[in-house]
Scaffold this active site. Structure first.
Site, short mmCIF file in Angstrom:
data_model
loop_
_atom_site.label_atom_id
_atom_site.label_comp_id
_atom_site.label_asym_id
_atom_site.label_seq_id
_atom_site.Cartn_x
_atom_site.Cartn_y
_atom_site.Cartn_z
N TYR A 281 21.58 -67.44 -49.60
CA TYR A 281 22.75 -67.00 -50.36
C TYR A 281 24.00 -66.98 -49.48
O TYR A 281 25.11 -67.28 -49.94
CB TYR A 281 22.53 -65.62 -50.97
CG TYR A 281 21.56 -65.64 -52.13
CD1 TYR A 281 21.96 -66.11 -53.38
CD2 TYR A 281 20.25 -65.20 -51.99
CE1 TYR A 281 21.09 -66.14 -54.44
CE2 TYR A 281 19.36 -65.22 -53.05
CZ TYR A 281 19.79 -65.70 -54.28
OH TYR A 281 18.92 -65.73 -55.34
N LYS B 103 15.05 -71.12 -56.28
CA LYS B 103 15.45 -71.38 -54.90
C LYS B 103 14.40 -70.77 -53.96
O LYS B 103 13.77 -69.79 -54.37
CB LYS B 103 16.83 -70.83 -54.58
CG LYS B 103 17.17 -69.42 -55.08
CD LYS B 103 16.36 -68.25 -54.71
CE LYS B 103 16.14 -67.85 -53.29
NZ LYS B 103 15.32 -66.61 -53.14
P1 NAD Z 1 6.04 -62.98 -57.09
O1 NAD Z 1 5.09 -62.89 -55.94
O2 NAD Z 1 6.41 -61.73 -57.77
O3 NAD Z 1 5.48 -64.00 -58.18
C1 NAD Z 1 4.88 -65.23 -57.80
C2 NAD Z 1 4.02 -65.73 -58.93
O4 NAD Z 1 3.33 -66.89 -58.47
C3 NAD Z 1 2.95 -64.74 -59.38
O5 NAD Z 1 2.84 -64.78 -60.78
C4 NAD Z 1 1.67 -65.28 -58.75
O6 NAD Z 1 0.51 -64.96 -59.48
C5 NAD Z 1 1.94 -66.77 -58.79
N1 NAD Z 1 1.14 -67.54 -57.83
C6 NAD Z 1 0.50 -68.67 -58.11
N2 NAD Z 1 -0.15 -69.12 -57.04
C7 NAD Z 1 0.07 -68.24 -56.05
C8 NAD Z 1 -0.36 -68.15 -54.70
N3 NAD Z 1 -1.12 -69.09 -54.12
N4 NAD Z 1 0.05 -67.10 -53.97
C9 NAD Z 1 0.86 -66.16 -54.50
N5 NAD Z 1 1.30 -66.19 -55.79
C10 NAD Z 1 0.91 -67.23 -56.56
O7 NAD Z 1 7.33 -63.74 -56.53
P2 NAD Z 1 8.79 -63.73 -57.15
O8 NAD Z 1 9.60 -62.68 -56.46
O9 NAD Z 1 8.74 -63.69 -58.60
O10 NAD Z 1 9.35 -65.14 -56.61
C11 NAD Z 1 9.00 -66.36 -57.23
C12 NAD Z 1 10.07 -67.41 -56.92
O11 NAD Z 1 11.31 -66.97 -57.41
C13 NAD Z 1 10.30 -67.67 -55.43
O12 NAD Z 1 10.56 -69.03 -55.21
C14 NAD Z 1 11.53 -66.86 -55.09
O13 NAD Z 1 12.31 -67.41 -54.03
C15 NAD Z 1 12.30 -66.94 -56.39
N6 NAD Z 1 13.16 -65.76 -56.62
C16 NAD Z 1 14.46 -65.98 -56.95
C17 NAD Z 1 15.29 -64.90 -57.18
C18 NAD Z 1 16.71 -65.14 -57.61
O14 NAD Z 1 17.51 -64.22 -57.57
N7 NAD Z 1 17.04 -66.33 -58.09
C19 NAD Z 1 14.81 -63.60 -57.05
C20 NAD Z 1 13.49 -63.41 -56.71
C21 NAD Z 1 12.65 -64.51 -56.49
#
Ligand code: NAD
Length: 363
Positions: A218, A133
């Site tokens: 949420y 999401k």
């Molecule tokens: P994060 O920044 O920790 O991870 C993002 C990943 O994308 C990294 O591995 C990064 O290297 C990669 N990436 C590839 N291209 C990129 C770019 N151009 N810029 C930045 N990163 C890039 O983020 P996250 O917290 O893991 O979130 C990722 C997704 O998961 C988002 O869509 C977020 O909304 C979702 N999320 C959902 C929940 C949930 O409870 N369901 C919780 C956290 C995050």
């Protein structure tokens, strides 16, 4: 409608059904090689701290491949999790997933603006897609993802973990059974504080918006699944206290929604505080959750003093096992792309309202 109905069916069945499903899944746990294989795209925080550990706890899903822009990190994680090197991909070699029979589902865990592209490429590679999401950053992108999945004959699910969480399911059950009377008013708040100053969440191009797309979604979801209705009109106002950090995204969005039944919801989405509460006022009392959306430690309350307590579950393991079962059995997911689209459309309307200062009608 499909997704809300399924959420409620799950709620009505209650914990007994959850326990039974758990026992059945354990009894029927297939050999590792027969489990539904997930490729995780992006090895960021959610993948490392939640999804990989959850895939060690799943009953019918397993980690089968990794996609990352960082070869060293991918190799290290793959070695630790028993993923063969041939199942590590970069964003450039992503489409070769088509040739990997170990992978059934591609789970897109990238910055929001990348969800549409990688979901569409994945279904075109013949894989089912589970996408984090918000599903995408515009309704048009959601439409394209849904159309691509339909054309490819593949399932598209959105990572709404709370549809698999017992307290949230019970919230819906109490509402539907009218245990405390007819619903009148809902207050929902959802907030977190993005600490890291250079992260993609603060960049509108990558995030698509601010607190609302990330955490406020949420509160929006909770109101929609508790009422079982779609808002007829919405109104939003944006405020900001840190103009440097939140120069082009919303820090706080105060929004309200009116529903065809007359129920009104008053919500706050914020990047200024850790808040998470859903409070439902019915004509016979209150019930709700606080915290409402965390990975662990959700608590329920109801004004009639009846018990509202469940064992903690791994929400990520639950959602991946459920999607794996949908793929295996050819049954629709309770969190389809259409459900993701509904939220993205409403968020789009909320941003329009905040920009114009006017209510936006949705029906
Ligand atoms: P994060 O920044 O920790 O991870 C993002 C990943 O994308 C990294 O591995 C990064 O290297 C990669 N990436 C590839 N291209 C990129 C770019 N151009 N810029 C930045 N990163 C890039 O983020 P996250 O917290 O893991 O979130 C990722 C997704 O998961 C988002 O869509 C977020 O909304 C979702 N999320 C959902 C929940 C949930 O409870 N369901 C919780 C956290 C995050």
């Amino acid at each position: 409608m499909t997704s809300r109905r399924t959420l409620l069916t799950g709620a009505a069945a209650g914990t007994a059904a959850l326990a039974l499903a758990g026992r059945r899944a354990r009894a029927a746990a297939p050999a590792p090689e027969r489990r539904i294989g997930f490729a995780l795209v992006g090895i960021g925080k959610l993948t490392q701290t939640q999804l990989i550990p959850a895939l060690r706890a799943t009953k019918i899903a397993r980690l089968a491949a990794l996609v990352s822009g960082h070869a060293d990190k991918a190799k290290r994680v793959a070695a630790a999790e028993g993923v063969p090197e041939r199942s590590i991909y970069s964003y450039e070699t992503f489409d070769r997933l088509a040739d990997n029979p170990d992978v059934d589902v591609v789970y897109v865990v990238l910055p929001n603006s990348m969800h549409a592209e990688y979901s569409i490429r994945a279904v075109r590679a013949g894989k089912h897609v589970y996408c984090e999401k918000p599903m995408a950053v515009t309704p048009a992108e959601c439409d394209q993802m849904i159309a691509a999945a339909r054309k490819a004959g593949r399932q598209l699910g959105v990572g709404y973990r709370l549809h698999f969480e017992p307290y949230n399911l019970e919230l819906c059950r109490i509402a539907r059974a009218r245990e405390l009377g007819a619903l009148k008013f809902i207050a929902a708040t959802a907030g977190t504080i993005p600490v890291e100053p250079k992260q993609w969440r603060l960049d509108k191009k990558l995030a698509g918006g601010g607190s609302m797309v990330d955490i406020g979604i949420y509160a929006l979801q909770a109101v929609r699944y508790v009422t079982g209705e779609e808002p007829a009109s919405v109104s939003a106002r944006a405020t900001v206290t840190d103009r440097v950090k939140f120069k082009d995204i919303d820090e706080t969005l105060a929004f309200s929604m009116t529903f065809p039944s007359g129920v009104v919801a008053s919500c706050v989405s914020t990047y200024a505080a850790h808040v998470s509460r859903v409070d439902v006022a019915a004509d016979g009392g209150h019930f709700g959750l606080e915290p409402a959306l965390y990975y662990h430690g959700i608590k329920g309350f109801r004004s009639d003093g009846k018990p509202f307590a469940f064992p903690d579950v791994d929400q990520f393991a639950a959602e991946m096992d459920d999607f794996a079962a949908c793929v295996r059995d050819g049954k629709p997911t309770r969190v389809p792309g259409e459900e993701g689209l509904r939220d993205v459309r409403i968020i789009d309307a909320l941003y329009r309202s905040a920009a114009t200062g006017r209510d936006v009608k949705l029906t």
